[in-house]
Design a protein around this motif. Structure first.
Motif, PDB file in Angstrom:
ATOM      1  N   PRO A  26      20.654  35.608  10.047  1.00  0.00           N
ATOM      2  CA  PRO A  26      19.664  36.270  10.910  1.00  0.00           C
ATOM      3  C   PRO A  26      18.252  35.947  10.444  1.00  0.00           C
ATOM      4  O   PRO A  26      18.006  35.739   9.253  1.00  0.00           O
ATOM      5  N   LEU A  27      17.317  35.899  11.381  1.00  0.00           N
ATOM      6  CA  LEU A  27      15.926  35.631  11.007  1.00  0.00           C
ATOM      7  C   LEU A  27      15.402  36.645   9.993  1.00  0.00           C
ATOM      8  O   LEU A  27      14.578  36.315   9.137  1.00  0.00           O
ATOM      9  N   THR A  28      15.898  37.868  10.092  1.00  0.00           N
ATOM     10  CA  THR A  28      15.442  38.915   9.171  1.00  0.00           C
ATOM     11  C   THR A  28      15.893  38.667   7.740  1.00  0.00           C
ATOM     12  O   THR A  28      15.403  39.310   6.805  1.00  0.00           O
ATOM     13  N   ALA A  29      16.837  37.729   7.545  1.00  0.00           N
ATOM     14  CA  ALA A  29      17.291  37.408   6.188  1.00  0.00           C
ATOM     15  C   ALA A  29      16.337  36.451   5.474  1.00  0.00           C
ATOM     16  O   ALA A  29      16.454  36.263   4.255  1.00  0.00           O
ATOM     17  N   ILE A  30      15.405  35.843   6.211  1.00  0.00           N
ATOM     18  CA  ILE A  30      14.438  34.949   5.581  1.00  0.00           C
ATOM     19  C   ILE A  30      13.371  35.792   4.895  1.00  0.00           C
ATOM     20  O   ILE A  30      12.752  36.654   5.513  1.00  0.00           O
ATOM     21  N   GLU A  31      13.153  35.532   3.620  1.00  0.00           N
ATOM     22  CA  GLU A  31      12.131  36.280   2.873  1.00  0.00           C
ATOM     23  C   GLU A  31      10.756  35.977   3.463  1.00  0.00           C
ATOM     24  O   GLU A  31      10.371  34.806   3.574  1.00  0.00           O
ATOM     25  N   PRO A  32      10.004  36.993   3.905  1.00  0.00           N
ATOM     26  CA  PRO A  32       8.738  36.756   4.610  1.00  0.00           C
ATOM     27  C   PRO A  32       7.735  35.911   3.832  1.00  0.00           C
ATOM     28  O   PRO A  32       7.039  35.069   4.407  1.00  0.00           O
ATOM     29  N   GLY A  33       7.672  36.110   2.519  1.00  0.00           N
ATOM     30  CA  GLY A  33       6.740  35.329   1.717  1.00  0.00           C
ATOM     31  C   GLY A  33       7.082  33.847   1.746  1.00  0.00           C
ATOM     32  O   GLY A  33       6.190  32.988   1.832  1.00  0.00           O
ATOM     33  N   GLN A  34       8.380  33.519   1.669  1.00  0.00           N
ATOM     34  CA  GLN A  34       8.798  32.120   1.728  1.00  0.00           C
ATOM     35  C   GLN A  34       8.503  31.526   3.107  1.00  0.00           C
ATOM     36  O   GLN A  34       8.082  30.368   3.211  1.00  0.00           O
ATOM     37  N   TRP A  35       8.727  32.326   4.152  1.00  0.00           N
ATOM     38  CA  TRP A  35       8.459  31.860   5.518  1.00  0.00           C
ATOM     39  C   TRP A  35       6.973  31.559   5.689  1.00  0.00           C
ATOM     40  O   TRP A  35       6.600  30.510   6.210  1.00  0.00           O
ATOM     41  N   ALA A  37       4.826  30.858   3.354  1.00  0.00           N
ATOM     42  CA  ALA A  37       4.462  29.709   2.521  1.00  0.00           C
ATOM     43  C   ALA A  37       4.863  28.402   3.204  1.00  0.00           C
ATOM     44  O   ALA A  37       4.100  27.422   3.181  1.00  0.00           O
ATOM     45  N   LEU A  38       6.048  28.375   3.810  1.00  0.00           N
ATOM     46  CA  LEU A  38       6.472  27.183   4.547  1.00  0.00           C
ATOM     47  C   LEU A  38       5.534  26.919   5.720  1.00  0.00           C
ATOM     48  O   LEU A  38       5.156  25.766   5.974  1.00  0.00           O
ATOM     49  N   ALA A  39       5.133  27.976   6.430  1.00  0.00           N
ATOM     50  CA  ALA A  39       4.220  27.804   7.565  1.00  0.00           C
ATOM     51  C   ALA A  39       2.902  27.186   7.124  1.00  0.00           C
ATOM     52  O   ALA A  39       2.314  26.364   7.836  1.00  0.00           O
ATOM     53  N   GLN A  40       2.431  27.544   5.942  1.00  0.00           N
ATOM     54  CA  GLN A  40       1.190  26.958   5.419  1.00  0.00           C
ATOM     55  C   GLN A  40       1.364  25.478   5.107  1.00  0.00           C
ATOM     56  O   GLN A  40       0.417  24.691   5.229  1.00  0.00           O
ATOM     57  N   ARG A  41       2.588  25.094   4.702  1.00  0.00           N
ATOM     58  CA  ARG A  41       2.848  23.694   4.344  1.00  0.00           C
ATOM     59  C   ARG A  41       3.430  22.887   5.502  1.00  0.00           C
ATOM     60  O   ARG A  41       3.738  21.700   5.342  1.00  0.00           O
ATOM     61  N   ALA A  42       3.606  23.493   6.657  1.00  0.00           N
ATOM     62  CA  ALA A  42       4.295  22.832   7.767  1.00  0.00           C
ATOM     63  C   ALA A  42       3.582  21.551   8.176  1.00  0.00           C
ATOM     64  O   ALA A  42       2.353  21.497   8.263  1.00  0.00           O
ATOM     65  N   ILE A  43       4.365  20.525   8.457  1.00  0.00           N
ATOM     66  CA  ILE A  43       3.812  19.229   8.821  1.00  0.00           C
ATOM     67  C   ILE A  43       3.181  19.258  10.205  1.00  0.00           C
ATOM     68  O   ILE A  43       2.319  18.435  10.519  1.00  0.00           O
ATOM     69  N   GLU A  44       3.584  20.224  11.022  1.00  0.00           N
ATOM     70  CA  GLU A  44       3.023  20.369  12.371  1.00  0.00           C
ATOM     71  C   GLU A  44       2.837  21.854  12.674  1.00  0.00           C
ATOM     72  O   GLU A  44       3.789  22.631  12.515  1.00  0.00           O
ATOM     73  N   PRO A  45       1.657  22.284  13.089  1.00  0.00           N
ATOM     74  CA  PRO A  45       1.447  23.705  13.381  1.00  0.00           C
ATOM     75  C   PRO A  45       2.276  24.161  14.585  1.00  0.00           C
ATOM     76  O   PRO A  45       2.461  23.420  15.551  1.00  0.00           O
TER      77      PRO A  45
END
Length: 389
Positions: A26-35, A37-45
């Motif tokens: 489930p999406l709720t299982a993704i740790e928000p801080g990790q999500w 952080a990935l969004a900040q490093r995403a190759i495409e916004p």
């Protein structure tokens, strides 16, 4: 196709099911801080796959609840490097074949989040996770066909001799916000059209001083959102029954998502007023150096003054003056009559079938089913058009 997450739950003893449960959570299982952080490093916004937005969509929005997370970690299994919200093909279109479809985030962009620092590994691991989930194909809806995320996936596919198949595509308007706003508008609209719009603005000023407002902080954005919801419901969307506030789930989603993104400076609401009266308002998401023009609401009593266009002119100037923003996605349909003449940048958006196994007859079945579905929908649209005529 039986829900993949349910398959994993009903027989947890098998190694296959264990792999499936690791691949899809489930999406709720993704740790928000990790999500985040990935969004900040995403190759495409992609503002629509930010956690504050997508979690609100999946929790409440009409027809979009309970998306699953196809996720990828690095070799240490501690760093999230890829994320794609998905649903089974059966749930998306009632096609009983083993495929996963990108979850629609109440926006028109589903490009996955892929870590730019290790994009090759991230894309490869996302595809592998989809295989472990039992899928024979991924269907990506509304992805930027020439975007960095799709390029990364194409390279990962190429290493295994696979090629994506574009199911449909269209050209969408965008804004080059690195340019001077006034010069851009002159080139896009021409002197005569701008003169006519200035005349309409002067007429609008007869109802009170015209002001452009930007709400960013949570305490500012909540009342601005309510103004947007009222204007949207007062117009043609309200008459058609598709305004956000007319559905309890949609209203809950947007009232959660907008303040959540405001907390991280990733959402703003722009409003054009004539005196005390709001005549047009829009929701804008921000991710990295890109803005996303989500929705527009206008007071149709002021329609003869082109309030939506007037707001978009101000938004164009606002984004071009912001050094943090390099581009803006209109997130509009093809040939949109309002935004296309103003934002003259263009890029391709499409639906893509990604095969996950070589020489797989199931992929051919999935492709044929999707083509048949597209043909049927086009026949229905044509019949409705003829009946209305």
């Amino acid at each position: 196709m039986v829900d993949i997450a349910h398959q994993a739950a009903i027989n947890p003893a098998s190694a296959k099911d264990a792999a499936m449960s690791r691949a899809l959570v489930p999406l709720t299982a993704i740790e928000p801080g990790q999500w985040r952080a990935l969004a900040q490093r995403a190759i495409e916004p992609n503002g629509y796959y930010l956690p504050g937005w997508e979690l609100a969509v999946s929790a409440a929005a009409r027809g979009r609840a309970d998306a699953l997370a196809l996720r990828a970690f690095d070799g240490s299994s501690t760093r999230l490097i890829g994320l794609m919200p998905v649903i089974p093909l059966w749930r998306a279109w009632k096609i009983p074949l083993p495929a996963l479809v990108s979850a629609h985030p109440y926006g028109t962009l589903c490009s996955p989040l892929i870590d730019r620092e290790i994009s090759s590994e991230a894309a490869t691991r996302l595809l592998q996770r989809a295989r472990e989930a039992g899928a024979h194909a991924l269907i990506l809806r509304d992805v930027a066909l020439d975007g960095a995320a799709m390029i990364s996936l194409n390279r990962a596919l190429g290493r295994t001799g696979l090629k994506p198949r574009v199911l449909s595509s269209y050209i969408r308007a965008s804004l080059d916000a690195t340019r001077d706003g006034e010069q851009l508008l002159r080139e896009a609209l021409g002197t005569r059209k701008l003169k006519e719009l200035r005349r309409q603005r002067h007429r609008l000023e007869e109802h009170g001083p015209v002001a452009f407002e930007v709400a960013r902080k949570p305490n500012e954005i909540k009342p601005a959102l309510e103004t947007f919801l009222q204007l949207e419901a007062s117009g043609w969307k309200g008459k058609r029954g598709t305004a956000l506030v007319q559905d309890a789930g949609d209203a809950t989603f947007i009232r959660r998502a907008v303040p959540a993104l405001a907390e991280t400076a990733q959402c703003e609401i722009v409003t054009l007023r004539a005196g005390a009266a709001p005549v047009a308002t829009g929701i804008v998401l921000r991710h990295q150096d890109r803005a996303f023009f989500f929705k527009l609401g206008i007071d149709e009593r002021f329609a003869k003054y082109s309030p939506g266009v007037q707001l978009t002119l101000e938004l164009t100037r606002h984004l071009c003056a912001d050094p943090a923003i390099a581009s803006a996605d209109s997130t509009a349909s093809a040939d949109h009559p309002m935004i296309n003449p103003i934002w003259r940048g263009r890029f391709a958006i499409g639906d893509v079938l990604i095969p996950l196994r070589r020489n797989d007859p199931v992929v051919a079945l999935i492709h044929a089913a999707l083509i048949a579905r597209g043909v049927t929908r086009e026949m229905v649209r044509s019949a409705v058009h003829l009946i209305r005529k």
